[in-house]
Motif scaffolding. Structure first.
Motif, PDB file in Angstrom:
ATOM      1  N   THR A 114       5.720  -0.769  -7.516  1.00  0.00           N
ATOM      2  CA  THR A 114       5.430  -1.160  -6.152  1.00  0.00           C
ATOM      3  C   THR A 114       3.958  -1.959  -6.392  1.00  0.00           C
ATOM      4  N   ASP A 167      11.407   2.100  -3.282  1.00  0.00           N
ATOM      5  CA  ASP A 167       9.980   2.103  -3.370  1.00  0.00           C
ATOM      6  C   ASP A 167       9.152   3.114  -4.359  1.00  0.00           C
ATOM      7  N   LYS A 211       5.724   8.179  -8.910  1.00  0.00           N
ATOM      8  CA  LYS A 211       4.912   8.082  -7.842  1.00  0.00           C
ATOM      9  C   LYS A 211       3.561   8.021  -8.167  1.00  0.00           C
ATOM     10  N   TYR A 253       1.037   7.929  -1.816  1.00  0.00           N
ATOM     11  CA  TYR A 253       1.767   6.895  -2.408  1.00  0.00           C
ATOM     12  C   TYR A 253       3.044   6.330  -1.554  1.00  0.00           C
ATOM     13  N   ALA A 301       3.392   2.432  -0.423  1.00  0.00           N
ATOM     14  CA  ALA A 301       4.710   1.659  -1.020  1.00  0.00           C
ATOM     15  C   ALA A 301       5.398   0.946   0.282  1.00  0.00           C
ATOM     16  N   ARG A 304       2.854  -1.996   1.720  1.00  0.00           N
ATOM     17  CA  ARG A 304       2.023  -2.817   0.699  1.00  0.00           C
ATOM     18  C   ARG A 304       2.352  -4.117   0.897  1.00  0.00           C
TER      19      ARG A 304
END
Length: 109
Positions: free
Chosen positions: A2, A43, A57, A90, A94, A97
């Motif tokens: 990502t 993701d 992650k 995270y 993701a 983004r």
């Protein structure tokens, strides 16, 4: 993978420690199947170690930063947060983004 992570790591990884593969590709799908992981969760970042170990992650981000060294090593401080909080953060990054980083944020194909 990502975010702008492949670009950032490529520019900072002087030792050539990292290669990237799409989870949708053959290698990625095989990895997910072999480890009993959801094949549609694209993701999520996974970092494979030299053996059978892998990080997922936020743990993968922290591990990458450890390997890159320098100021990136400060990411180790993230370990003081419980994993579920780090991974929730995270997931937010993701999910957002492209909105936050625009065209600089891509997934390898």
């Amino acid at each position: 993978v990502t975010g702008g992570l492949p670009f950032t790591v490529h520019c900072r990884d002087k030792a050539g420690s990292f290669d990237f593969a799409s989870l949708q590709g053959e290698f990625g799908r095989n990895f997910l199947r072999k480890n009993g992981l959801p094949e549609e969760d694209w993701d999520t970042l996974y970092l494979l170690g030299d053996d059978i170990k892998f990080w997922r992650k936020s743990s993968a981000i922290i591990r990458i930063c450890q390997v890159l060294g320098g100021l990136y090593s400060l990411a180790n401080l993230g370990k003081i947060l419980p994993l579920f909080i780090r991974d929730k953060w995270y997931d937010v990054v993701a999910r957002n983004r492209k909105k936050w980083m625009g065209e600089y944020c891509y997934l390898p194909t």
